[in-house]
Design an enzyme around this catalytic site. Structure first.
Site, short mmCIF file in Angstrom:
data_model
loop_
_atom_site.label_atom_id
_atom_site.label_comp_id
_atom_site.label_asym_id
_atom_site.label_seq_id
_atom_site.Cartn_x
_atom_site.Cartn_y
_atom_site.Cartn_z
N HIS A 84 17.56 -42.23 11.33
CA HIS A 84 18.20 -41.26 10.45
C HIS A 84 19.69 -41.56 10.34
O HIS A 84 20.25 -42.26 11.16
CB HIS A 84 18.01 -39.83 10.97
CG HIS A 84 16.64 -39.27 10.74
ND1 HIS A 84 15.63 -39.41 11.66
CD2 HIS A 84 16.10 -38.56 9.69
CE1 HIS A 84 14.53 -38.83 11.19
NE2 HIS A 84 14.79 -38.30 10.00
N LYS A 105 23.03 -36.97 11.61
CA LYS A 105 21.94 -36.16 12.18
C LYS A 105 22.20 -36.00 13.66
O LYS A 105 22.31 -36.96 14.41
CB LYS A 105 20.59 -36.83 11.95
CG LYS A 105 19.41 -35.96 12.41
CD LYS A 105 18.08 -36.54 11.93
CE LYS A 105 16.90 -35.74 12.45
NZ LYS A 105 16.80 -34.40 11.86
#
Lengths: 226, 226, 226, 226
Positions: free
Chosen positions: B138, B142
């Site tokens: 990600h 994040k």
């Protein structure tokens, strides 16, 4: 286990015997030709079948046909990877499955078996939400296009388009793309060597000796359903 | 369909309304705030519920709690993606499921739903033949590590190790490796945008209006089982 | 920077203006049509060119042809992404490159530029040791097969075979396989949106205003060579 | 070629000899131990060096140290893959490089060599536009983390974060992610067997016999630069 390997001097038989011996099993080759490995060697299945736990067959349609009565007589589980068998031999195998456990597998790979089980479990309603494409990559000398495995996977998935790439010495990659809207699933299998078939045959042999009589495929054996 | 979107002015509600309108549906927003899009807008669900086919909820645990009686009274199917609800609201939802079809989904992605269905269908005996590892990638901002989705997939797979990579602006990749001997299966999911949640919610809304009363998860809805 | 965007109301011009404004730049659209975004808007380049740092062009071969004299007169750097220009316009651009820095780029992606630089730097002797294959994956509506980018990459690599996959809504994946014996290199590029072209054009505009006069390609600009 | 393999009975020496013989070369093993393969076998390099085209060394720092004078005296090209050599031996190798061509390579893989050449050719200005992450996957028994190759690649790329995955029997995957905005490049290398080192050593031996005296690394040999 004590394993009789019918056709144990052939290409796949040799890989299997080598693998099974390394894993600590006692292997007996039944073949016309002397095995390449230093393994006890017999010319007739009858000579060794009483003392084995299971019979593994990597011979030929004719060879397989010939041993079915012996298998039945001695009530030994059979694991056969012989391809290209006709309806007559298939019928005899299924008959034998009524009294002994029989595993018939044109492809022993545990990975391909897992993928087949996964694909067969996709609900049709959900499958329709994805656009599917199969890709397979194999070495330049592979003649058939697409691969048999790709075609078999395609049949489970209502026949999506298949792309075949022939490059280098790739042992075998199969990849299935599921495109949704703004998302994609990839499910791929990569083979490194023929060991995968030997391992699948051995693990299945270990599993089948505890099964009730029946005619099993790899998926059936590993899902616990006939 | 005519769809009432409760919480339709929020972040996910806005994405959903935009998507549903583009797909030709009539959408009615119920929210305290004016929607960003040019869409009919009401402050009370009662004002519009008689004329809709289904209610889609992207509000808050409190908001969801408040509309359950209205949903029950008008007998309309409910699709809710509100996360973080407590046991009390969950109990009410399940009660409502006795008289109307209710879909509760913390993640509407059709792709993640497909992967969950696939993983839950792997026979335990076969699963044991593979060494498993989960990887998720990600974007750098994040914070949670591993992602909630990775943890949820891990729970289905008896908790393999999870590697988390944080790099660039990646929207979200989840990958599961299954290593056998000399073979490997990779099952991955890649998200491109939030559209995947809007699409999953819309497709599920279309599906649930034909279902009998019940409390459904995404997997249940799409496998046809409660 | 202050940027004049010639053709700023078109599809690519709009993406560029939106992106540049978000990054804090002052943008002036020159076009016949009103821009979709709320941006200062002029019909003639002369009206705004004295106050800008650079001119970015996303117009048409004819449009580009018309502004070359103005660019030269005001000595402003030009960044043009107009495709399909003929030899005459190309010659004029190269002439202009003698007095001002000109960047001409049919594809502004920084990633594709990096891949081209990588491929051009592979020594021929080493390249011969690998079997090469190009694969490109695009959405089902893409008509040309193989993609222009795949063909361009193939030309750098002495024209290997190219496989084209059309599936779902894939934005664009290009992958190059280099198979050696028992090893394989994969070099892939994945695009998520048109932002990549806007970003490449903006970063190149920022870079070119400090360059000496010259006619530059993306590779030339980013390798520091003409 | 006629090749003397110093240390030809060791693990890597055995793989090399087997590979070179299969490719049609005449190989002479110099070692204290008898080689596993049926190959002409000598205990002293002097016994065979006059009749060979090149010397390949897979011995030990001490072994390499001992043969340098012999190599110099007979003016034969040397290809050495011995790791862990100290500054003193390195200095002697570089001295020898003034009169004969010497290739010193801690890793003979052609693929890893290609990747190193690619990475070293990325312009710093362009590299800064990407967020980079290295991932390496190896079998569960690999102790060092991250792998030496991953660390070496990281040093070329101003030390990005490295993720190490240990799973199954993976032979070795190295992957470099370059994230731009809305685009990503992946550059990966996958090894299938030790053959890659034998092949790289053999191809390099064939290449070096035509080179002028010099101390070469794999990159230098294959880019044609010292």
């Amino acid at each position: 286990m004590n394993i009789a390997v019918y056709g144990g001097s052939g290409r796949m038989g040799t890989v299997f015997c080598d693998y099974a011996v390394k894993k600590g099993h006692s292997v007996f080759v039944i073949d016309k030709q002397t095995p390449k490995l230093n393994i006890p060697f017999y010319s007739r299945l009858e000579d060794v079948i009483p003392s084995v736990d299971t019979v593994v067959d990597f011979s030929s349609p004719q060879g397989l046909n010939e041993i079915i009565p012996t298998i039945e007589r001695f009530h030994k589980p059979l694991v056969s990877g012989t391809t290209g068998i006709g309806n007559d031999v298939m019928t005899k195998l299924k008959e034998a499955g009524k009294i002994i456990p029989i595993l018939y597998a044109p492809n022993f790979s545990m990975g391909i078996t897992l993928i087949k089980i996964l694909l067969k479990n996709i609900p049709q309603e959900l499958l329709r939400e994805f656009d599917i494409h199969i890709e397979e990559i194999h070495h330049k000398n592979k003649k058939d296009k697409p691969s048999g495995t790709a075609k078999m996977l395609g049949e489970i998935l209502v026949n999506p388009e298949i792309s075949s790439i022939r490059v280098g010495d790739e042992r075998g990659i199969h990849k299935i793309y599921f495109y949704g809207e703004d998302e994609v699933i990839e499910l791929s299998h990569r083979a490194v060597s023929r060991i995968i078939f030997a391992r699948g045959a051995l693990a299945s042999a270990q599993s089948i000796i505890n099964m009730p009589p029946g005619f099993y495929t790899m998926e059936a054996l590993w899902t616990g359903k006939k």
